[in-house]
Design an enzyme around this catalytic site. Structure first.
Site, PDB file in Angstrom:
ATOM      1  N   LYS A   7      51.513  46.752  45.268  1.00 55.63           N
ATOM      2  CA  LYS A   7      52.280  47.561  46.219  1.00 55.63           C
ATOM      3  C   LYS A   7      53.096  46.684  47.158  1.00 55.63           C
ATOM      4  CE  LYS A   7      49.591  51.826  46.752  1.00 55.63           C
ATOM      5  NZ  LYS A   7      48.825  52.624  47.737  1.00 55.63           N
ATOM      6  N   GLU A  31      45.305  54.810  49.266  1.00 51.21           N
ATOM      7  CA  GLU A  31      45.739  54.456  50.616  1.00 51.21           C
ATOM      8  C   GLU A  31      47.204  54.857  50.739  1.00 51.21           C
ATOM      9  OE1 GLU A  31      46.050  50.619  53.659  1.00 51.21           O
ATOM     10  OE2 GLU A  31      45.292  50.350  51.609  1.00 51.21           O
ATOM     11  N   ARG A  38      41.431  47.752  35.550  1.00 54.49           N
ATOM     12  CA  ARG A  38      42.678  48.373  35.972  1.00 54.49           C
ATOM     13  C   ARG A  38      43.719  48.245  34.862  1.00 54.49           C
ATOM     14  NH1 ARG A  38      44.768  45.101  41.009  1.00 54.49           N
ATOM     15  NH2 ARG A  38      46.469  46.580  40.785  1.00 54.49           N
TER      16      ARG A  38
END
Length: 561
Positions: A272, A36, A262
């Site tokens: 983020k 994104e 992850r």
């Protein structure tokens, strides 16, 4: 299946190998990396990049797309798009195709209309707060919306009016009609489309409604013919919804979603949102600040792309969440830097040494290897004179046991030069700080010689000739950005209160070997006994070189622990 040298090394590659063996996707392997564009990529994304693009490199005929998930115009920016592409290419990968979810907005809208016609979606007028209340909990089922049984005709009309902008943000959403009693909260009539009256960086003001990630993700995968949709473990609970959309719409192909753990690193944050907060609050100097865990930050600090790829390969791919030691990443960097970095001497916190028995006007040229293991790097001549600089930490007035550096009456060897003895300590009358050391040198100890009768000297320290030192540089020494191992763990304390106050120390008075005056942007060096350094490509000017410490020679944190 076509012949291939593909050797699976993790469970995802084993699944792909099995699919190739069974010809599940007609011998095709197509992956994708779908970031994104709402921030810069970090080291966690590097793991996903290496996995997805790595499979495309290893499997004969396989491809990997770069697809931007640009479905939220309020948070996205062209700056982020450009930085993501730059990071991927810097890591050494190329995409098979460049796509955007926004490429498919028209088709996604048509699929949403199809869901309504199938009686599988409806326009809901619950407020966001009401919708959260209706959703239920992990132990209590949800409640059905009062608008759940609205007719297909009315839903089509309302959805079209949503598209035309007749309603305000939050006033209406399109929801999938699945099961409000499902134990999986993602299946309790999730939102498919929401109203956002914002200008999109690619489609402008054409759209006033935007698809949610779960809807856009599976359809984008399907449209591009992705065979293996690889994502992180937090999407495992979303997989039933991924499959439900594709099964309900009876799409021509059905990609397989596979989840892996992850990457988590201690002493940093990977959110983020938190990284953006650090940037916006001025805690760091932008997304590419060398203390940031972003790929651009690591690149600016001097981390080689090969070291990051090696790190991602060595930590492996699993289904179990874990936290990797930051020191392991640093060790990978050291190993790669050791091979490529030329050696130089630099004194960052200088104290002057005057060799009182050395001729005042004499200058010798000491021959030094540019790399101890790589003869092809050759040698250089380093000037040696009566006055030198050494590191302040290499002298102690009252040394503890096993301190093998310089002390009053003690001996130490200057690297590639002579043994010296400290005879006198000069101090500032007001502060008592040591300002100068008067020493004698032993002329018969050059090049490692130990004269008869002299005890072998254990300590070796680096130095720089005062007369020939280069002083036109700023040296930045970096440490972990946070002083606690898990900054996001304790929510009762702001993560900014856990910042390491010594994460950046600027050395303005550094004395460097003269040859460093010719250093160029993005050159690597090992400052002997100190660490690996990288010439900053952004703030280095004709007037001042800026050296960023990439990594120390030793893991001081582990030693302290």
């Amino acid at each position: 299946m076509t012949e291939s040298s593909f050797k699976p090394t993790n469970f995802i590659e084993q699944m792909i190998a099995a699919d190739l063996e069974s010809d599940k996707h007609g011998g095709k392997v197509q992956t994708r990396f779908p970031p994104e564009p709402n921030g810069y990529l970090h080291i966690g994304h590097a793991k996903s990049i290496c996995l997805n693009f790595g499979i495309a490199e290893e499997v004969k005929g396989a491809k990997c797309n770069l697809r931007f998930d640009d479905t939220n115009p309020t948070k996205e920016d062209v700056e982020y798009v450009d930085s993501i592409m730059e990071d991927i290419q810097w890591l050494g990968f190329e995409w098979s195709g460049l796509f955007y979810a926004s490429n498919y907005f028209d088709r996604m809208y048509e699929y949403a209309v199809q869901l309504i016609k199938l009686g599988k979606a409806y326009v809901c007028s619950l407020t966001p707060d009401q919708m959260r209340g209706y959703r239920g909990t992990l132990t209590e089922p949800g409640k059905e919306s009062p608008w759940r049984d609205t007719s297909v005709e009315e839903n089509l009309d309302l959805f079209e009016r949503m598209r035309k902008g007749e309603f305000e943000e939050g006033e209406k959403v399109l929801r999938a009609k699945i099961d409000m009693h499902s134990p999986n909260l993602n299946m309790r009539d999730p939102v498919v489309y929401r109203i956002k009256k914002a200008v999109h960086h690619r489609t402008g003001d054409k759209w006033l409604i935007y698809p949610m990630y779960d809807f856009a993700h599976c359809l984008s995968d399907m449209i591009e013919g992705i065979t293996h949709s690889i994502c992180t473990l937090e999407f495992e609970d979303h997989r039933p919804l991924y499959d439900w959309y594709l099964n309900t719409l009876k799409t021509p192909c059905h990609p397989q979603q596979i989840e892996f753990a992850r990457l988590n690193l201690n002493y940093t944050v990977m959110s983020k949102r938190l990284l953006l907060q650090l940037v916006q609050d001025g805690v760091v100097d932008g997304w590419n600040d060398p203390r940031m865990p972003t790929i651009s930050g690591m690149r600016r600090r001097g981390y080689p792309a090969t070291a990051i790829r090696d790190f991602c390969d060595r930590i492996g791919v699993t289904k179990k969440d874990s936290c990797i030691e930051y020191s392991f990443l640093e060790q990978c960097v050291r190993e790669h830097m050791d091979v490529k970095a030329a050696r130089r001497m630099a004194v960052l916190d200088p104290i002057k040494v005057v060799m009182t028995n050395y001729p005042e006007d004499q200058v010798e040229e000491m021959i030094c290897k540019n790399h101890p293991k790589d003869e092809s790097m050759g040698t250089r001549n380093v000037p040696f004179s009566r006055e030198l600089y050494i590191e302040r930490a290499d002298f102690m007035e009252s040394p503890p046991k096993n301190f093998y550096r310089l002390s009053p009456g003690g001996n130490v060897r200057l690297r590639n030069a002579y043994v010296i003895t400290c005879d006198e300590v000069i101090k500032d009358d007001k502060t008592g700080e040591v300002t100068e050391l008067h020493c004698s040198y032993h002329p018969d100890t050059k090049h490692g010689k130990t004269p008869e009768g002299m005890k072998k000297v254990k300590g070796i320290i680096h130095w720089v000739s005062a007369k020939h030192a280069f002083t036109g540089a700023q040296v930045r020494v970096y440490d972990r950005l946070f002083s606690v191992e898990f900054p996001s763990q304790d929510k009762s304390i702001s993560f900014k209160e856990k910042l390491n106050p010594n994460s950046l120390m600027i050395k303005q008075n550094a004395k460097l070997e003269g040859s460093l005056a010719d250093a160029k942007k993005e050159q690597y060096f090992q400052f002997e006994r100190l660490g690996y350094f990288f010439v900053d490509p952004y703030e280095t000017t004709d007037e001042q070189l800026v050296f960023n410490q990439t990594v120390s020679l030793k893991d001081s944190w582990a030693k302290e622990a």
